[in-house]
Design a protein around this motif. Structure first.
Motif, PDB file in Angstrom:
ATOM      1  N   GLY A  11      -5.828   9.162 -37.675  1.00 57.92           N
ATOM      2  CA  GLY A  11      -6.724   8.311 -38.426  1.00 57.92           C
ATOM      3  C   GLY A  11      -8.039   8.006 -37.743  1.00 57.92           C
ATOM      4  N   GLY A  12      -8.472   8.892 -36.857  1.00 57.93           N
ATOM      5  CA  GLY A  12      -9.760   8.693 -36.203  1.00 57.93           C
ATOM      6  C   GLY A  12      -9.731   7.814 -34.984  1.00 57.93           C
ATOM      7  N   HIS A  13      -8.552   7.507 -34.496  1.00 55.76           N
ATOM      8  CA  HIS A  13      -8.450   6.703 -33.280  1.00 55.76           C
ATOM      9  C   HIS A  13      -8.583   7.628 -32.057  1.00 55.76           C
ATOM     10  CE1 HIS A  13      -6.830   3.893 -36.290  1.00 55.76           C
ATOM     11  NE2 HIS A  13      -7.242   2.945 -35.464  1.00 55.76           N
ATOM     12  N   ILE A  14      -7.604   7.643 -31.173  1.00 57.92           N
ATOM     13  CA  ILE A  14      -7.685   8.527 -30.005  1.00 57.92           C
ATOM     14  C   ILE A  14      -7.618   9.974 -30.467  1.00 57.92           C
ATOM     15  CG2 ILE A  14      -6.484   9.269 -27.909  1.00 57.92           C
ATOM     16  CD1 ILE A  14      -5.589   6.384 -27.540  1.00 57.92           C
ATOM     17  N   PRO A  15      -8.611  10.792 -30.146  1.00 58.31           N
ATOM     18  CA  PRO A  15      -8.611  12.187 -30.602  1.00 58.31           C
ATOM     19  C   PRO A  15      -7.568  13.017 -29.876  1.00 58.31           C
ATOM     20  CG  PRO A  15     -10.484  11.780 -29.172  1.00 58.31           C
ATOM     21  CD  PRO A  15      -9.833  10.448 -29.396  1.00 58.31           C
ATOM     22  N   PRO A  16      -7.079  14.097 -30.492  1.00 58.05           N
ATOM     23  CA  PRO A  16      -6.048  14.928 -29.877  1.00 58.05           C
ATOM     24  C   PRO A  16      -6.462  15.495 -28.530  1.00 58.05           C
ATOM     25  CG  PRO A  16      -6.599  15.744 -32.073  1.00 58.05           C
ATOM     26  CD  PRO A  16      -7.417  14.536 -31.856  1.00 58.05           C
ATOM     27  N   GLY A  17      -7.754  15.807 -28.371  1.00 55.16           N
ATOM     28  CA  GLY A  17      -8.201  16.339 -27.089  1.00 55.16           C
ATOM     29  C   GLY A  17      -7.971  15.363 -25.959  1.00 55.16           C
ATOM     30  N   ALA A  18      -8.162  14.071 -26.227  1.00 56.93           N
ATOM     31  CA  ALA A  18      -7.917  13.052 -25.208  1.00 56.93           C
ATOM     32  C   ALA A  18      -6.429  12.945 -24.893  1.00 56.93           C
ATOM     33  CB  ALA A  18      -8.459  11.706 -25.675  1.00 56.93           C
ATOM     34  N   LEU A  19      -5.598  13.050 -25.928  1.00 53.55           N
ATOM     35  CA  LEU A  19      -4.148  13.019 -25.709  1.00 53.55           C
ATOM     36  C   LEU A  19      -3.717  14.194 -24.841  1.00 53.55           C
ATOM     37  CD1 LEU A  19      -1.276  11.954 -26.291  1.00 53.55           C
ATOM     38  CD2 LEU A  19      -1.296  13.370 -28.374  1.00 53.55           C
ATOM     39  N   ILE A  20      -4.234  15.376 -25.128  1.00 49.58           N
ATOM     40  CA  ILE A  20      -3.872  16.561 -24.348  1.00 49.58           C
ATOM     41  C   ILE A  20      -4.289  16.403 -22.887  1.00 49.58           C
ATOM     42  CG2 ILE A  20      -4.421  19.008 -24.001  1.00 49.58           C
ATOM     43  CD1 ILE A  20      -4.407  19.284 -27.066  1.00 49.58           C
ATOM     44  N   ARG A  21      -5.485  15.901 -22.657  1.00 50.81           N
ATOM     45  CA  ARG A  21      -5.937  15.712 -21.277  1.00 50.81           C
ATOM     46  C   ARG A  21      -5.096  14.672 -20.552  1.00 50.81           C
ATOM     47  NH1 ARG A  21      -9.953  17.858 -24.043  1.00 50.81           N
ATOM     48  NH2 ARG A  21     -11.468  19.197 -22.984  1.00 50.81           N
TER      49      ARG A  21
ATOM     50  N   ALA B 195       5.562  21.723 -20.516  1.00 52.83           N
ATOM     51  CA  ALA B 195       4.571  22.526 -19.803  1.00 52.83           C
ATOM     52  C   ALA B 195       3.196  21.941 -20.075  1.00 52.83           C
ATOM     53  CB  ALA B 195       4.616  23.973 -20.266  1.00 52.83           C
ATOM     54  N   PRO B 196       2.240  22.170 -19.180  1.00 50.05           N
ATOM     55  CA  PRO B 196       0.858  21.727 -19.451  1.00 50.05           C
ATOM     56  C   PRO B 196       0.346  22.327 -20.762  1.00 50.05           C
ATOM     57  CG  PRO B 196       1.102  22.398 -17.156  1.00 50.05           C
ATOM     58  CD  PRO B 196       2.362  22.804 -17.850  1.00 50.05           C
ATOM     59  N   VAL B 197      -0.438  21.547 -21.476  1.00 48.69           N
ATOM     60  CA  VAL B 197      -0.933  21.955 -22.784  1.00 48.69           C
ATOM     61  C   VAL B 197      -2.336  22.565 -22.633  1.00 48.69           C
ATOM     62  CG1 VAL B 197      -1.420  21.204 -25.142  1.00 48.69           C
ATOM     63  CG2 VAL B 197       0.343  20.022 -23.786  1.00 48.69           C
ATOM     64  N   PRO B 198      -2.551  23.760 -23.147  1.00 46.26           N
ATOM     65  CA  PRO B 198      -3.905  24.350 -23.081  1.00 46.26           C
ATOM     66  C   PRO B 198      -4.921  23.464 -23.793  1.00 46.26           C
ATOM     67  CG  PRO B 198      -2.277  25.988 -23.764  1.00 46.26           C
ATOM     68  CD  PRO B 198      -1.578  24.667 -23.809  1.00 46.26           C
ATOM     69  N   VAL B 199      -6.042  23.213 -23.149  1.00 49.72           N
ATOM     70  CA  VAL B 199      -7.034  22.329 -23.755  1.00 49.72           C
ATOM     71  C   VAL B 199      -7.675  22.960 -24.982  1.00 49.72           C
ATOM     72  CG1 VAL B 199      -7.519  21.081 -21.631  1.00 49.72           C
ATOM     73  CG2 VAL B 199      -8.790  23.175 -22.145  1.00 49.72           C
ATOM     74  N   ASP B 200      -7.576  24.287 -25.106  1.00 48.74           N
ATOM     75  CA  ASP B 200      -8.135  24.965 -26.264  1.00 48.74           C
ATOM     76  C   ASP B 200      -7.098  25.202 -27.349  1.00 48.74           C
ATOM     77  OD1 ASP B 200      -6.626  26.865 -24.991  1.00 48.74           O
ATOM     78  OD2 ASP B 200      -8.194  28.405 -24.916  1.00 48.74           O
ATOM     79  N   LEU B 201      -5.983  24.470 -27.269  1.00 46.24           N
ATOM     80  CA  LEU B 201      -4.921  24.645 -28.272  1.00 46.24           C
ATOM     81  C   LEU B 201      -5.402  24.211 -29.643  1.00 46.24           C
ATOM     82  CD1 LEU B 201      -1.845  25.345 -28.687  1.00 46.24           C
ATOM     83  CD2 LEU B 201      -1.407  22.898 -28.379  1.00 46.24           C
ATOM     84  N   ILE B 202      -6.318  23.265 -29.694  1.00 46.85           N
ATOM     85  CA  ILE B 202      -6.761  22.713 -30.993  1.00 46.85           C
ATOM     86  C   ILE B 202      -8.189  23.192 -31.298  1.00 46.85           C
ATOM     87  CG2 ILE B 202      -5.284  20.714 -30.920  1.00 46.85           C
ATOM     88  CD1 ILE B 202      -7.617  19.135 -29.817  1.00 46.85           C
TER      89      ILE B 202
END
Length: 246
Positions: A158-168, A239-246
């Motif tokens: 819903g526009g809160h914490i973006p997925p990229g921030a969660l992945i990092r 496992a670590p999540v690739p930052v370019d997954l999304i």
């Protein structure tokens, strides 16, 4: 109390503002105007926790306790990173549950100021950063924290914490760490186009996250008094999540 709060009469489920009354002055405040709400001690708790009966912090911490026990991990030894820490409600409950080391992270300086004002000593440290654009020093600081649990309560989708921030944030954890989050049910629908939805599906389908627990609960009431349903998700980071997954 030097101020009062009024919820809208005859509100619909779409209403998301309340009236803040102090010294005869009436101010309409949107429920998600956190920067404004956090400046008033106790206002967030009064509206969200008391009047709207928010349960996410308690449900998330209870889930953490249960999951830790099932995995044979002692609460006292866990190191937790609380993403979207806000005023520190989750951190306070984690400390009460016996966790000795909790670090808060939020992208609002007002959140940290409010937490340090109202709940001093709850967090070992409280960082203000947008992880999608954070300086390398911030990522390094989090990685050095050796966190085994990432909590993110009511702050995804819903526009809160973006997925990229969660992945990092996930990639700063150590070993096979746990992710504990509460998320609106609609962000987990298969037909949802929210960025979090596609990111979460990609992380689970790719084997980066293994869901250990998934249950529905009432997050809080909306302004009309109807329940807002969330899901408690607890996952193991495989496992670590690739930052370019999304």
């Amino acid at each position: 109390m030097p101020w009062t709060v009024e919820l809208p009469e005859g509100a619909s489920s779409r209403d998301e503002s309340f009236v803040f009354v102090r010294d005869g002055h009436r101010e309409l405040i949107h429920l998600h105007d956190y920067a404004r709400i956090y400046t008033v001690p106790g206002l967030y708790e009064r509206v969200v926790q008391d009047l709207l009966q928010c349960r996410s912090p308690t449900v998330a911490v209870d889930g953490t306790i249960t999951a830790a026990a099932a995995l044979g991990r002692a609460m006292a030894t866990l190191r937790v990173l609380d993403l979207g820490a806000g005023v520190g409600l989750v951190g306070e409950l984690l400390r009460a549950a016996g966790v000795s080391a909790v670090v808060g992270l939020d992208n609002l300086a007002e959140a940290r100021d409010a937490c340090l004002r109202d709940r001093p000593g709850v967090y070992e440290d409280y960082l203000v950063a947008d992880l999608e654009r954070a300086a390398p020093a911030v990522i390094e600081r989090l990685t050095e924290g050796q966190f085994e649990v990432l909590t993110c309560v009511g702050a995804l989708g819903g526009g809160h914490i973006p997925p990229g921030a969660l992945i990092r944030a996930l990639n700063t954890l150590t070993g096979e760490a746990m992710l504990v989050m509460t998320v609106h049910e609609r962000w987990l629908d298969l037909d949802s186009v929210d960025p979090f939805s596609s990111a979460f599906r990609a992380m689970t389908a790719g084997g980066y996250l293994e869901v250990l627990h998934d249950s529905s609960f009432t997050h809080r009431l909306d302004m009309s008094g109807d329940p807002i349903m969330f899901r408690l998700l607890i996952a193991r980071r495989a496992a670590p999540v690739p930052v370019d997954l999304i």
